[in-house]
Design a protein around this motif. Sequence first.
Motif, PDB file in Angstrom:
ATOM      1  N   PRO A   1      25.025   2.602 -14.855  1.00  0.00           N
ATOM      2  CA  PRO A   1      24.519   4.120 -14.691  1.00  0.00           C
ATOM      3  C   PRO A   1      25.547   5.108 -14.376  1.00  0.00           C
TER       4      PRO A   1
ATOM      5  N   GLU B   1      16.167  -1.072 -15.282  1.00  0.00           N
ATOM      6  CA  GLU B   1      16.410  -0.570 -13.863  1.00  0.00           C
ATOM      7  C   GLU B   1      16.294  -1.808 -12.750  1.00  0.00           C
TER       8      GLU B   1
ATOM      9  N   VAL C   1      33.144  -4.625 -20.921  1.00  0.00           N
ATOM     10  CA  VAL C   1      33.666  -3.501 -20.203  1.00  0.00           C
ATOM     11  C   VAL C   1      32.908  -3.117 -19.014  1.00  0.00           C
TER      12      VAL C   1
ATOM     13  N   ALA D   1      29.143  -2.750 -20.477  1.00  0.00           N
ATOM     14  CA  ALA D   1      28.093  -3.020 -19.286  1.00  0.00           C
ATOM     15  C   ALA D   1      28.686  -1.928 -18.218  1.00  0.00           C
TER      16      ALA D   1
ATOM     17  N   GLY E   1      30.555  -4.918 -13.351  1.00  0.00           N
ATOM     18  CA  GLY E   1      29.374  -5.018 -12.432  1.00  0.00           C
ATOM     19  C   GLY E   1      28.301  -5.928 -12.418  1.00  0.00           C
TER      20      GLY E   1
ATOM     21  N   ASN F   1      22.102   9.102 -13.475  1.00  0.00           N
ATOM     22  CA  ASN F   1      22.209   7.860 -13.942  1.00  0.00           C
ATOM     23  C   ASN F   1      22.297   7.869 -15.665  1.00  0.00           C
TER      24      ASN F   1
ATOM     25  N   LEU G   1      33.766   7.399 -21.472  1.00  0.00           N
ATOM     26  CA  LEU G   1      33.130   6.559 -22.495  1.00  0.00           C
ATOM     27  C   LEU G   1      31.712   6.961 -22.810  1.00  0.00           C
TER      28      LEU G   1
HETATM   29  C1  LIG Z   1      22.839   5.457  -6.588  1.00  0.00           C
HETATM   30  C2  LIG Z   1      22.191   4.134  -7.172  1.00  0.00           C
HETATM   31  C3  LIG Z   1      21.392   3.617  -6.379  1.00  0.00           C
HETATM   32  C4  LIG Z   1      20.807   2.408  -6.927  1.00  0.00           C
HETATM   33  N1  LIG Z   1      19.971   1.580  -6.062  1.00  0.00           N
HETATM   34  C5  LIG Z   1      19.552   0.581  -6.478  1.00  0.00           C
HETATM   35  C6  LIG Z   1      18.769  -0.161  -5.392  1.00  0.00           C
HETATM   36  O1  LIG Z   1      18.502   0.015  -4.485  1.00  0.00           O
HETATM   37  N2  LIG Z   1      18.321  -1.559  -6.042  1.00  0.00           N
HETATM   38  C7  LIG Z   1      18.434  -1.854  -7.390  1.00  0.00           C
HETATM   39  O2  LIG Z   1      17.880  -3.051  -7.703  1.00  0.00           O
HETATM   40  N3  LIG Z   1      19.025  -1.266  -8.273  1.00  0.00           N
HETATM   41  C8  LIG Z   1      19.506   0.080  -7.833  1.00  0.00           C
HETATM   42  N4  LIG Z   1      20.289   0.798  -8.754  1.00  0.00           N
HETATM   43  C9  LIG Z   1      20.236   0.515 -10.235  1.00  0.00           C
HETATM   44  C10 LIG Z   1      20.994  -0.666 -10.673  1.00  0.00           C
HETATM   45  O3  LIG Z   1      20.252  -1.787 -10.442  1.00  0.00           O
HETATM   46  C11 LIG Z   1      22.321  -0.796 -10.344  1.00  0.00           C
HETATM   47  O4  LIG Z   1      23.064   0.341 -10.689  1.00  0.00           O
HETATM   48  C12 LIG Z   1      23.089  -1.977 -11.197  1.00  0.00           C
HETATM   49  O5  LIG Z   1      24.229  -2.240 -10.268  1.00  0.00           O
HETATM   50  C13 LIG Z   1      23.367  -1.718 -12.342  1.00  0.00           C
HETATM   51  O6  LIG Z   1      23.920  -2.971 -13.093  1.00  0.00           O
HETATM   52  P1  LIG Z   1      25.112  -2.600 -14.243  1.00  0.00           P
HETATM   53  O7  LIG Z   1      25.811  -4.061 -14.167  1.00  0.00           O
HETATM   54  O8  LIG Z   1      24.505  -2.146 -15.487  1.00  0.00           O
HETATM   55  O9  LIG Z   1      26.083  -1.443 -13.762  1.00  0.00           O
HETATM   56  P2  LIG Z   1      26.815  -1.643 -12.408  1.00  0.00           P
HETATM   57  O10 LIG Z   1      26.718  -2.601 -11.357  1.00  0.00           O
HETATM   58  O11 LIG Z   1      26.975  -0.212 -11.903  1.00  0.00           O
HETATM   59  O12 LIG Z   1      28.440  -2.078 -13.027  1.00  0.00           O
HETATM   60  C14 LIG Z   1      29.047  -1.033 -13.862  1.00  0.00           C
HETATM   61  C15 LIG Z   1      30.553  -1.414 -13.743  1.00  0.00           C
HETATM   62  O13 LIG Z   1      31.465  -0.679 -14.837  1.00  0.00           O
HETATM   63  C16 LIG Z   1      32.338  -0.067 -14.258  1.00  0.00           C
HETATM   64  N5  LIG Z   1      32.769   1.190 -15.250  1.00  0.00           N
HETATM   65  C17 LIG Z   1      32.217   2.261 -15.308  1.00  0.00           C
HETATM   66  N6  LIG Z   1      32.702   3.067 -16.516  1.00  0.00           N
HETATM   67  C18 LIG Z   1      33.800   2.130 -16.935  1.00  0.00           C
HETATM   68  C19 LIG Z   1      34.766   2.336 -18.044  1.00  0.00           C
HETATM   69  N7  LIG Z   1      34.928   3.123 -18.610  1.00  0.00           N
HETATM   70  N8  LIG Z   1      35.825   1.311 -17.800  1.00  0.00           N
HETATM   71  C20 LIG Z   1      36.134   0.159 -17.063  1.00  0.00           C
HETATM   72  N9  LIG Z   1      34.942  -0.053 -16.190  1.00  0.00           N
HETATM   73  C21 LIG Z   1      33.957   0.938 -16.153  1.00  0.00           C
HETATM   74  C22 LIG Z   1      32.176   0.364 -12.925  1.00  0.00           C
HETATM   75  O14 LIG Z   1      32.990   0.749 -12.092  1.00  0.00           O
HETATM   76  C23 LIG Z   1      31.077  -0.733 -12.438  1.00  0.00           C
HETATM   77  O15 LIG Z   1      31.777  -1.460 -11.708  1.00  0.00           O
HETATM   78  C24 LIG Z   1      21.075   2.104  -8.217  1.00  0.00           C
HETATM   79  C25 LIG Z   1      21.841   2.817  -8.893  1.00  0.00           C
HETATM   80  C26 LIG Z   1      22.262   3.903  -8.568  1.00  0.00           C
HETATM   81  C27 LIG Z   1      23.388   4.551  -9.450  1.00  0.00           C
END
Ligand SMILES: Cc1cc2nc3c(=O)[nH]c(=O)nc-3n(C[C@H](O)[C@H](O)[C@H](O)COP(=O)(O)OP(=O)(O)OC[C@H]3O[C@@H](n4cnc5c(N)ncnc54)[C@H](O)[C@@H]3O)c2cc1C
Length: 453
Positions: free
Chosen positions: A143, A350, A12, A140, A15, A319, A149
């Motif tokens: 934030p 992070e 899920v 996955a 990202g 987040n 969810l």
């Molecule tokens: C505002 C902000 C700024 C950030 N800036 C940085 C930065 O500059 N440098 C850095 O290294 N890190 C940064 N981060 C932190 C982090 O590294 C990233 O958020 C990173 O993308 C996290 O990876 P992830 O795969 O956990 O989540 P994400 O890459 O956010 O992927 C999660 C995915 O899940 C999907 N999703 C959510 N809920 C559901 C659901 N119920 N059903 C189906 N799909 C769903 C979303 O649409 C998204 O595509 C930042 C985070 C935020 C929020």
Amino acid sequence: MPVVERPAVTVVGGGLAGCEAALQLARLGIRVRLVEMRPDVQTPAHRGDGLAEIVCSNSLKSTAPATGSGLLKEELDLFGCRLLECARESSVPAGAALAVDRDEFSARVAARISTESLIEISRSEVSELPLRDGEHWLVATGPLTSPSLVEVLGKITGQRSLHFFDAIAPTVTLESLDLEILYRAARYDRGEADYLNSALDQATYESFHAALMEAEKADVHAFDRKELFEGCQPIEEIAASGPKSLAFGPLRPVGLHDPDTGRRAHAVVQLRQENRSGTLYGLVGFQTRLKFGDQKRVFRMIPGLARAAFVRFGQMHRNFYLDTPRCCSRDFSLKDRPDVWIAGQITGVEGYVESMTSGLITAWHLAARIHDIELPGLPLDSMTGALLRNFLFDRTTEKLSPMNVNFGLVPDLATPTRGKRERKIAKSERAVAVLAEWLGQEPVARLLAATAG
Ligand SMILES: Cc1cc2nc3c(=O)[nH]c(=O)nc-3n(C[C@H](O)[C@H](O)[C@H](O)COP(=O)(O)OP(=O)(O)OC[C@H]3O[C@@H](n4cnc5c(N)ncnc54)[C@H](O)[C@@H]3O)c2cc1C
């Protein structure tokens, strides 16, 4: 080992963690359904419908082995991380850092996933995680997990979810910048002169600081500055800690000489290329929650930015993450629902590269369970082990506070080594050696032999 049929795992969230996890599961012979809610349901920070969309800075940080992020990348190469390969293929010049063209990176990840016959993609919001015999959920959702969810995960874990605040920096177009005023240089002349720099004299710096202090901030729901992520403070918060704080922080001029005077300026604003064609630049360290109108007004005071056209303004977001030490088993399955696994930033890591790492490792644990293999614990002297096996399961702290990788997480060396840099290099060498040894252990080798076909 034969392919494990049925979509044995529903990942899920498409990202950084979810895409890496799906690719690793397919590599290990497991059929996957990858469910992403965009474009039907958007998050407050994502902009399109691309997989592995990078929401803020386009930098995946340093590649130098004497840095935490550089070491983590070396370790990811040993693991065979798929997204890091895509990042290198879509890199843009950024000195000693690995920075990517966001759109190209996302397109390369999507292309890679589309060639995997074991991965099927679907687009919808997942708002329940029903128990299904022999099937697993790998959550996955990052934030900005959708509220429904968040509620489901809260019910399963029986715990309040945790959160912190994180901000985005603005992006401007190159054609709107005054290149007569900005100059190209790399700090300490290391690598290529990839950054655009704006030198501020003391008077300009002081007026900029004063304007920043007076600018209006956007209201962010339930915002509390005690819950700001330490590694990503908004520029106005840094400014509030003292008149010199910016000059010693994101605007520090060290290693950057003004080409006109040959001297070090009072402060320097750096801009980093954001796309491969070089038409977009991000303001480095300018995460902010100022109101959009005030961002335009105040940031245009920076020499060379008087006519800057903003294609994206800074924003702040709340987040979400889980209390991993208390609700997860060490393989990242939930204690109360062993068929639900978590990866990425919701585990309390992070950063982009840390999230990819988490996706990879949760996928390996899940694949090991499906193939009935008991994996040995990750070596604690490696950066991956220090982060995912030690830091995330530290129950001595009352509240898990997300963190980027750094050498402070890695245990000291057995023999004292003089010099900070030398110590880091020695820790890096030890980490790579112990990880290579771990990868050679029989259960790990057996898991890696479990490829499709
Ligand atoms: C505002 C902000 C700024 C950030 N800036 C940085 C930065 O500059 N440098 C850095 O290294 N890190 C940064 N981060 C932190 C982090 O590294 C990233 O958020 C990173 O993308 C996290 O990876 P992830 O795969 O956990 O989540 P994400 O890459 O956010 O992927 C999660 C995915 O899940 C999907 N999703 C959510 N809920 C559901 C659901 N119920 N059903 C189906 N799909 C769903 C979303 O649409 C998204 O595509 C930042 C985070 C935020 C929020």
